[in-house]
Write a protein that holds these residues in place. Structure first.
Motif, PDB file in Angstrom:
ATOM      1  N   GLU A 183     109.018  54.222  43.888  1.00  0.00           N
ATOM      2  CA  GLU A 183     107.892  54.893  42.973  1.00  0.00           C
ATOM      3  C   GLU A 183     108.357  54.514  41.741  1.00  0.00           C
ATOM      4  N   THR A 184     109.520  54.844  41.255  1.00  0.00           N
ATOM      5  CA  THR A 184     110.127  54.660  39.951  1.00  0.00           C
ATOM      6  C   THR A 184     110.197  53.114  39.599  1.00  0.00           C
ATOM      7  N   ALA A 188     106.545  52.232  39.310  1.00  0.00           N
ATOM      8  CA  ALA A 188     105.802  52.522  37.966  1.00  0.00           C
ATOM      9  C   ALA A 188     106.337  51.618  36.784  1.00  0.00           C
ATOM     10  N   MET A 239     106.896  48.644  37.279  1.00  0.00           N
ATOM     11  CA  MET A 239     106.058  47.105  37.463  1.00  0.00           C
ATOM     12  C   MET A 239     104.895  47.188  36.980  1.00  0.00           C
ATOM     13  N   VAL A 240     103.981  48.478  37.225  1.00  0.00           N
ATOM     14  CA  VAL A 240     102.719  48.658  36.551  1.00  0.00           C
ATOM     15  C   VAL A 240     102.575  48.661  34.893  1.00  0.00           C
ATOM     16  N   ASP A 241     103.848  49.200  34.597  1.00  0.00           N
ATOM     17  CA  ASP A 241     104.009  49.558  33.171  1.00  0.00           C
ATOM     18  C   ASP A 241     104.406  48.284  32.281  1.00  0.00           C
ATOM     19  N   GLY A 242     104.524  47.280  33.219  1.00  0.00           N
ATOM     20  CA  GLY A 242     104.448  45.855  32.594  1.00  0.00           C
ATOM     21  C   GLY A 242     105.778  45.125  32.648  1.00  0.00           C
ATOM     22  N   ARG A 291      96.508  51.941  45.162  1.00  0.00           N
ATOM     23  CA  ARG A 291      97.887  50.784  45.142  1.00  0.00           C
ATOM     24  C   ARG A 291      97.440  49.636  45.326  1.00  0.00           C
ATOM     25  N   ALA A 344      96.467  48.277  41.944  1.00  0.00           N
ATOM     26  CA  ALA A 344      97.225  48.178  41.093  1.00  0.00           C
ATOM     27  C   ALA A 344      98.380  47.052  41.438  1.00  0.00           C
ATOM     28  N   LEU A 357     100.244  47.093  44.141  1.00  0.00           N
ATOM     29  CA  LEU A 357     101.573  47.507  44.654  1.00  0.00           C
ATOM     30  C   LEU A 357     101.465  47.232  46.275  1.00  0.00           C
ATOM     31  N   PRO A 417     101.517  43.253  39.376  1.00  0.00           N
ATOM     32  CA  PRO A 417     101.076  44.366  38.931  1.00  0.00           C
ATOM     33  C   PRO A 417     100.931  44.200  37.548  1.00  0.00           C
ATOM     34  N   LYS A 418     102.160  43.661  36.832  1.00  0.00           N
ATOM     35  CA  LYS A 418     102.071  43.707  35.200  1.00  0.00           C
ATOM     36  C   LYS A 418     101.097  42.892  34.619  1.00  0.00           C
ATOM     37  N   MET A 446      98.867  53.591  35.544  1.00  0.00           N
ATOM     38  CA  MET A 446      99.040  54.357  36.743  1.00  0.00           C
ATOM     39  C   MET A 446      99.573  55.653  36.540  1.00  0.00           C
ATOM     40  N   PHE A 491     101.131  58.214  39.133  1.00  0.00           N
ATOM     41  CA  PHE A 491     101.602  58.260  40.254  1.00  0.00           C
ATOM     42  C   PHE A 491     101.641  59.554  41.088  1.00  0.00           C
ATOM     43  N   GLY A 543     106.934  59.090  39.544  1.00  0.00           N
ATOM     44  CA  GLY A 543     107.396  58.010  39.274  1.00  0.00           C
ATOM     45  C   GLY A 543     108.292  57.746  37.812  1.00  0.00           C
ATOM     46  N   TYR A 595     107.867  53.537  27.378  1.00  0.00           N
ATOM     47  CA  TYR A 595     108.570  52.322  27.997  1.00  0.00           C
ATOM     48  C   TYR A 595     107.268  51.227  28.134  1.00  0.00           C
ATOM     49  N   PRO A 596     106.101  51.497  28.450  1.00  0.00           N
ATOM     50  CA  PRO A 596     105.083  50.622  28.684  1.00  0.00           C
ATOM     51  C   PRO A 596     104.892  49.956  27.297  1.00  0.00           C
ATOM     52  N   VAL A 649     108.085  47.365  26.702  1.00  0.00           N
ATOM     53  CA  VAL A 649     108.369  46.272  27.476  1.00  0.00           C
ATOM     54  C   VAL A 649     107.036  45.289  27.373  1.00  0.00           C
ATOM     55  N   ARG A 650     105.910  45.892  26.876  1.00  0.00           N
ATOM     56  CA  ARG A 650     104.962  44.758  26.672  1.00  0.00           C
ATOM     57  C   ARG A 650     105.096  44.317  25.289  1.00  0.00           C
ATOM     58  N   ARG A 699     102.625  58.723  29.778  1.00  0.00           N
ATOM     59  CA  ARG A 699     102.936  57.513  30.061  1.00  0.00           C
ATOM     60  C   ARG A 699     101.635  56.650  30.321  1.00  0.00           C
TER      61      ARG A 699
END
Ligand SMILES: Nc1ncnc2c1ncn2[C@@H]1O[C@H](COP(=O)(O)OP(=O)(O)OP(=O)(O)O)[C@@H](O)[C@H]1O
Ligand SMILES: [Mg+2]
Lengths: 275, 352
Positions: A168-169, A172, A174-177, B47, B50, B52, B72-73, B79, B81, B85, B98-99, B102-103, B146
């Motif tokens: 799940e980490t 998470a 991957m979904v976060d980008g 999921r 998303a 996944l 997903p990205k 999301m 979880f 997560g 982080y989101p 990373v973007r 997040r």
């Protein structure tokens, strides 16, 4: 006897037993430590008190022994082995842990099975192949052999650590980008770091102590420390004082690594998941 | 601006069907709640949106294109979880940031946004800690922060309040509701808490065994259930469901008691549904039938009576000042205006 006294009594017994066991195990090491600082004459007398000398440590590095070369060989061979083994094993372990591969179980078992083949069985083919390839008595050849030896171990060990990272980490992230590469760099590697470190040290120790292949496949230029010990068999008998000094030089990095590993090993084992 | 569209989505693992050929349209800016018992496929559905989990068949749309093959990205969703997560090696601040990082959000923008998100979930004082040093509820709020730190096309929230204590849950619920109105972002929200579903949702999809059994506003779901499952699942205490038949304009229980007048023609096998608040309690002899008090519970704001006649039991909600004892005899009348009839075979609602 009261309960408290009885408990103390057993404590004393326990501690005594532990001390005896520890003493028995430590005797050879203690003996080596003493011998390394004795003169050739003193070695054969079980003297506990003597005038210590550092002379042996000097002698082993001089001609004809030249332990320095062997030390360099061992360091390069073990170091480069680890340098290659850990990244490659990490890639393999990540794939095994996270992707459903074809023949996954068979591959894993086969990797492990290579460990079951006794070295003496395959050493001759190795010798012949290396002779034809001109790899005999080269560090490169030894590094390749050591890589083959530590790889299965490294893959299994690192896979264990990566399995411990909750999926799940990563999801998470991957979904976060993140791309897959970013997931590995930002999430997996930092989380598995204590594990990679532990695996690295173990591989180093295995390669550092490797004896059989080095014995057969080297004779002059690429000789490593464990083989170097054989040099101290002279006509007048075994030179125990020099042998011991060399032994300490071989063991020293192990002691240091064991100390480091103690901290990381526990950390690596208990890292686990934070939900 | 993004609607979410599921077209004939199926998810199978071997023989096991997790989601069975379902279609669902979540309108732009809508707050849709997936509600259902454990294991009914809520998380699986989410999921798949998303990215996944890959649907076995069917199409998923976000905005105006199919995203089945997008990573997903690239789906631009955020999301929360079910198991959080979180990134255990990063501080709470870095987790929330982080989101954005990373973007490629500009550095100067990150700090104020992280701080704002942390404030919204009451986490400001924990920003420098690692997740390990937080309680379950606090971790859950990190996961929430997040998600809301960015402005994605779609929010996906998988039981984001499940581990909070009762009080915090109410405040966070209100916070979420406020946030979703304010941000106007399409949200799919998974829960098995009915109150959460009722209070947050624009529409609720009630799921059972991989099938959406009813899709409607909270009001429709509660007051106009379209089948036996939804009727029994929504409401606390659960709706009374009584087996019997309809004859000469009356509902007769299997035990033979003539309970209440219902319209419509005669039917052999039906199930009558009646909510506890629609069962009236009178003094003995003044109701339609006399029944025995099997259990009496006082919850403070109301009283619950479990009443028994023959082998049949029925739960009634009474005025909070009503005092009865076990084995008392009371009169019972079922309010004929709010009854639901279901076909015993198909379990579908019989409308008359
Ligand atoms: N990878 C998988 N392989 C096989 N079966 C799975 C897998 N993932 C989920 N399932 C099954 O699919 C069903 C739906 O799972 P899902 O996680 O969507 O349930 P849920 O509605 O979210 O339940 P809960 O409220 O307990 O979280 C469950 O019966 C589960 O056992
Ligand atoms: Mg779930």
């Amino acid at each position: 006897m009261t309960g408290k006294q009885r408990k103390q009594f057993w404590n004393v017994i326990q501690i005594t037993l532990i001390l005896i066991a520890a003493f028995i195990m430590l005797i050879p090491i203690i003996w080596i430590f003493l011998a390394a600082f004795k003169t050739h004459v003193d070695v054969y007398q079980l003297k506990l008190f003597f005038t210590p000398t550092l002379e042996n440590f000097g002698t082993v590095f001089d001609a004809p022994y030249n332990l320095g070369n062997k030390l360099i060989n061992s360091t390069i061979v073990a170091g480069v082995t680890v340098l290659f083994a850990i990244p490659i094993a990490t890639c393999a372990a990540y794939s095994f842990s996270r992707f459903r591969l074809r023949f996954e179980t068979s591959m894993l078992v086969m990797i492990l099975a290579t460990q079951f083949v006794p070295a003496v069985v395959i050493i001759l083919p190795f010798f012949v192949m290396f002779r034809d390839l001109g790899l005999l008595d080269t560090r490169l050849g030894l590094i390749m052999v050591n890589l083959a030896i530590v790889m299965p171990f490294a893959i299994w060990m690192i896979k264990g650590f990566i399995d411990g990272i909750p999926l799940e980490t990563e999801e998470a992230a991957m979904v976060d980008g993140s791309t897959r590469v970013q997931v590995i760099r930002n999430i997996v590697l930092p989380m598995a770091a204590p594990g990679l470190f532990t695996a690295g040290i173990f591989c180093f120790i295995i390669a550092w102590n490797e004896f059989l292949f080095a014995l057969i496949l080297t004779n002059k230029d690429a000789v490593t420390l464990p083989i170097g010990l054989a040099l101290f068999k002279a006509e007048e008998g075994d030179l125990w004082n020099l042998l011991s000094a060399a032994g300490i030089i071989i063991m020293l990095p192990m002691f240091i690594l064991a100390l480091i590993i103690r901290k990381y090993f526990v950390q690596g084992m208990t890292m686990g998941a934070v939900r | 601006m993004a609607q979410v569209l599921l077209k004939n989505i199926t998810k199978r693992w071997g023989d096991f069907v997790g989601v069975d050929n379902q279609s669902l349209a979540v309108a732009d800016k809508e707050f849709l709640v997936l509600l259902g018992p454990s294991g009914c496929g809520k998380t699986t559905t989410m999921r798949m949106i998303a990215g996944l989990e890959e649907p076995t068949s069917g199409e998923i749309w976000i905005g105006d294109h199919v995203v089945n093959d997008d990573l997903p990205k690239d789906r631009d969703v955020a999301m929360v979880f079910q198991n959080y997560g979180l990134y255990p090696h990063m501080t709470i601040y870095d987790n929330i940031a982080y989101p954005l990082k990373v973007r490629g959000t500009p550095k100067a923008d990150i700090k104020p946004r992280v701080e704002k998100a942390a404030e919204q979930v009451e986490l400001t004082e924990f920003l420098h800690r690692k997740p390990k040093a937080l309680s379950g509820g606090q971790r859950q709020r990190v996961a929430l922060a997040r998600a809301i730190v960015r402005t994605p096309k779609v929010f996906l929230m998988d039981e984001p309040l499940s581990n909070l204590d009762a009080k915090l849950r109410v405040t966070m619920r209100a916070e979420l509701k406020h946030l979703s109105r304010q941000l106007q972002i399409t949200t799919v929200y998974v829960t098995h808490d009915q109150i959460e579903a009722m209070t947050l949702a624009d529409r609720v999809a009630v799921m059972e065994k991989g099938v959406i059994r009813q899709l409607g506003t909270p009001d429709e779901i509660y007051n106009d259930p379209s089948n036996l499952f939804v009727a029994g699942f929504i409401g606390s205490p659960a709706m009374n469901l009584i087996n019997g038949s309809v004859k000469d304009g009356y509902f007769i229980t299997t035990g033979g008691t003539r309970l209440v007048k219902v319209d419509g023609g005669d039917r052999a096998k039906v199930i009558l549904g009646v909510r506890a608040e629609d069962v009236d309690i009178h003094e003995s002899g003044q109701g339609d039938i006399d029944v025995l008090v099997y259990a009496y519970e006082n919850t403070g704001e109301s009283v619950m009576l479990t009443l028994q006649f023959g082998k049949q039991r029925i739960i009634a909600k009474g005025d909070r000042h009503l005092r009865k004892d076990m084995d008392d005899v009371v009169g019972l009348r079922v309010n004929p205006d709010h009854l639901y009839l279901f076909d015993s075979e198909t379990e579908e609602r019989i409308r008359y």
